[in-house]
Design a protein around this motif. Sequence first.
Motif, PDB file in Angstrom:
ATOM      1  N   PHE A 152      -8.840   4.125 -10.713  1.00 12.44           N
ATOM      2  CA  PHE A 152      -7.935   3.542  -9.719  1.00 12.44           C
ATOM      3  C   PHE A 152      -7.593   4.530  -8.603  1.00 12.44           C
ATOM      4  O   PHE A 152      -7.565   4.150  -7.432  1.00 12.44           O
ATOM      5  N   PHE A 205      -5.783   2.511  -0.005  1.00 11.83           N
ATOM      6  CA  PHE A 205      -6.251   2.359  -1.379  1.00 11.83           C
ATOM      7  C   PHE A 205      -7.544   3.147  -1.553  1.00 11.83           C
ATOM      8  O   PHE A 205      -8.363   3.236  -0.634  1.00 11.83           O
ATOM      9  N   ASN A 221     -10.074   2.457  -3.544  1.00  8.11           N
ATOM     10  CA  ASN A 221     -11.264   1.653  -3.815  1.00  8.11           C
ATOM     11  C   ASN A 221     -11.199   0.317  -3.087  1.00  8.11           C
ATOM     12  O   ASN A 221     -10.134  -0.121  -2.630  1.00  8.11           O
ATOM     13  N   GLU A 235     -11.577  -2.717  -7.679  1.00  9.42           N
ATOM     14  CA  GLU A 235     -10.291  -2.855  -8.354  1.00  9.42           C
ATOM     15  C   GLU A 235     -10.301  -4.025  -9.337  1.00  9.42           C
ATOM     16  O   GLU A 235      -9.826  -3.894 -10.468  1.00  9.42           O
ATOM     17  N   THR A 239     -12.419  -3.082 -12.383  1.00  8.16           N
ATOM     18  CA  THR A 239     -11.765  -2.105 -13.253  1.00  8.16           C
ATOM     19  C   THR A 239     -10.586  -2.721 -13.993  1.00  8.16           C
ATOM     20  O   THR A 239     -10.400  -2.494 -15.201  1.00  8.16           O
ATOM     21  N   LEU A 240      -9.779  -3.518 -13.295  1.00  8.63           N
ATOM     22  CA  LEU A 240      -8.646  -4.184 -13.944  1.00  8.63           C
ATOM     23  C   LEU A 240      -9.107  -5.150 -15.030  1.00  8.63           C
ATOM     24  O   LEU A 240      -8.525  -5.199 -16.129  1.00  8.63           O
ATOM     25  N   THR A 275       1.259  -0.101  -8.774  1.00 14.94           N
ATOM     26  CA  THR A 275       1.182  -0.586  -7.391  1.00 14.94           C
ATOM     27  C   THR A 275       2.161   0.133  -6.471  1.00 14.94           C
ATOM     28  O   THR A 275       2.012   0.074  -5.249  1.00 14.94           O
ATOM     29  N   TYR A 315      -3.826   0.027  -6.831  1.00  8.03           N
ATOM     30  CA  TYR A 315      -4.670  -1.125  -6.525  1.00  8.03           C
ATOM     31  C   TYR A 315      -3.826  -2.165  -5.797  1.00  8.03           C
ATOM     32  O   TYR A 315      -2.597  -2.062  -5.721  1.00  8.03           O
ATOM     33  N   ARG A 316      -4.489  -3.168  -5.264  1.00  9.87           N
ATOM     34  CA  ARG A 316      -3.816  -4.228  -4.515  1.00  9.87           C
ATOM     35  C   ARG A 316      -3.224  -5.259  -5.470  1.00  9.87           C
ATOM     36  O   ARG A 316      -3.771  -5.501  -6.550  1.00  9.87           O
ATOM     37  N   SER A 320      -5.721  -7.970  -6.130  1.00  3.09           N
ATOM     38  CA  SER A 320      -6.720  -7.611  -7.139  1.00  3.09           C
ATOM     39  C   SER A 320      -6.203  -7.912  -8.538  1.00  3.09           C
ATOM     40  O   SER A 320      -6.941  -8.397  -9.398  1.00  3.09           O
ATOM     41  N   TYR A 321      -4.927  -7.626  -8.759  1.00  3.47           N
ATOM     42  CA  TYR A 321      -4.346  -7.887 -10.071  1.00  3.47           C
ATOM     43  C   TYR A 321      -4.320  -9.384 -10.368  1.00  3.47           C
ATOM     44  O   TYR A 321      -4.651  -9.818 -11.477  1.00  3.47           O
TER      45      TYR A 321
END
Length: 747
Positions: free
Chosen positions: A202, A435, A437, A442, A445-446, A525, A530-531, A534-535
């Motif tokens: 991240f 950010f 990435n 993101e 990875t999440l 965050t 990450y954004r 993205s989550y």
Amino acid sequence: MARIVAADDDDGMQQFYSMELNPISSVSDSTLGQLLKNVSDVRKLAIGDETPVHESYNQDNNDDNLTRTVPFVLTFDNLTYNVSIRQKLTFRDLIPRRKTNDPEIPQTVIPPNTKTLLNNISGETRDGEIMAVLGASGSGKSTLIDALANRIAKGSLKGTVKLNGETLQSRTLKVISAYVMQDDLLFPMLTVEETLMFAAEFRLPRSLPKSKKKLRVQALIEQLGIKNAAKTIIGDEGHRGISGGERRRVSIGIDIIHDPILLFLDEPTSGLDSTSAYMVVKVLKRIAQSGSIVIMSIHQPSHRVLGLLNRLIFLSRGYTVFSGSPVSLPRFFAEFGSPIPENENRTEFALDLIRELEGSAGGTKGLVEFNKKWQEMKKESNRQPPLTPPASPYPNLTLKEAIAASISRGKLVSGGESAAAISTASVTTLTVPAFANSIWIEILTLSKRSMLNSRRQPELFGIRLASVVITGFILATVFWRIDNSPKGVQERLGFFAFAMSTMFYTCAEALPVFLQERYIFMRETAYNAYRRSSYVLSHAIVAFPSLIFLSVAFAVTTFWAVGLDGGPMGFLFYCLIILASFWSGSSFVTFLSGIVPHVMLGYTIVVAILAYFLLFSGFFINRNRIPDYWIWFHYMSLVKYPYEAVLQNEFSDATKCFVRGVQIFDNTPLGVLPEGMKLRLLDTVSRSLGTTISSSTCLTTGADILTQQGVTQLSKWNCLLITVGFGFFFRVLFYFCLLLGSKNKRS
């Protein structure tokens, strides 16, 4: 050239008394780090700093002379923070009062009281040091840490926070700093190494190869002293994992994976034994010596921990009662009139004295005023004539230039550019991406992290699958092989209403998922790991595969056992509408989890709203019979559209008959009559209507049932699309909840 000579006086204060010139090859041969070091040392002389000047060292590495990281100085002046406290409502306030005609007397409610949490707090610290904020509970320790870390809303905090003399912007601070919360917020089923590796994914830029990220993680594990626990899961109440001290060090490691310049910690030793606390602070000392500024709050440090600290700030109800080095504590309290006994812990004595004063009539006002005079005396005694730094090609380095130079020496790994890309000869600007990435990295990875954590807890999905299968089995055995009689029609309607509502109630089990991750999400965050988008996307991606299994399991259990109509295509649509129901229900529950703070409150709200959805779905009361002032809820009901879709899937065959001849008397008082009597009644009805109605005449088809139920406005495919659309709609609402409700700042 000159060398600065420093010595401790009898109070442990640094006194600079001479300068000698040490020969350096030439000013032009000096590196930027050496020049910055010299500037920093001269600045220390000018302001009378207590800490020793930086000792430079040369390390041979690929024939390059590397110096220590670029010096940074964090200063904060007159930090003041007030909060409003509303008055408690008393019974007297409820009694209406006689209005007055006097315009000078306001008719409004008395304004709320104001409480001061910070009052003109000032201080300074620099790289290589640990500044500790001490005080009793409620003294303002955590508030000061939040103020320095920009975790108080803009406009509420008065005063300035500067790094190297420049005001810190919010975006820059997010990139160069890290904040470690008091609680250990970790995924329980990930190992220590996996936890730190995901943090590296991240926070470290995508331009950095994965092999380099692994090396950084291994180096950090060594630095944290947790090598023996690297392959052990974090653990929780139900799974044994690492110890409390190791958990705390892992929490610190997550936030320093990118080697930040500023590190803020809220009581990192809270809840730890003396040895574990010492190990944690020892790790922080190594982090500081690597070129970081470490600022933490601490409740009551032991003698060994005190020896690792460089600067102390004691607070009492928002006021500074002491600010300086630990070695100056004895002299300070001796001159105040309360000398510290030789064999007593200095900080324990100071905190006990402060508590005693807080309970006295005068409070700590005398100690606050004495500290102000002490600080003035210290500045006067340490004042030296201004010194001129050696000639430098960069006489006035900006903060961005200093950060860029620090990155070029390996600091702040997530700066977005490699060390080679930043030349020490041309560091005029610094452009740091928000950010590390792209959004796709993101999401990947999440999703990988969530699936790995879930895969190690198969019992959670197993329980959910079992509940769906058991519910399907009970429904299948209760509604076994329903016939096409009028009673069978009513039973089908009941089955569909219960089955579709079951999809949504089953989704309530997903409520704790985000509530358990909420603070992990807020921590990550807060500093742009990450954004939020993205989550939200990864949350939906991870949840969807399990919904497919649940949908197929329920459909297979009930479709043929109940005797539903439609054949293979009917079964396929039945699976799709169940999947869409699970999707919209899961999205709805996820949206609620972003609003409600507690699991039990969330369950209460979910159960209540789903009950309302079922009430207005059209099963209990026909759409045409719903009052006009409630009809809007009918169209908002999540159960309405799946319910109407399965009804159309079941009763769409125009050739299929559900009421023939004498079956018209079923579900009426005439249904108990003998068969012969029913035939004679049917013949009488036929003659009255002027038509022929025999025992085999079809009186009610599927289309008639749909009309009776008011299912005439939308096709089954439109109902499917609307149900899927509801799922996306609630995911968007969930995103806005995260965007607006997770600022992680005090108001």
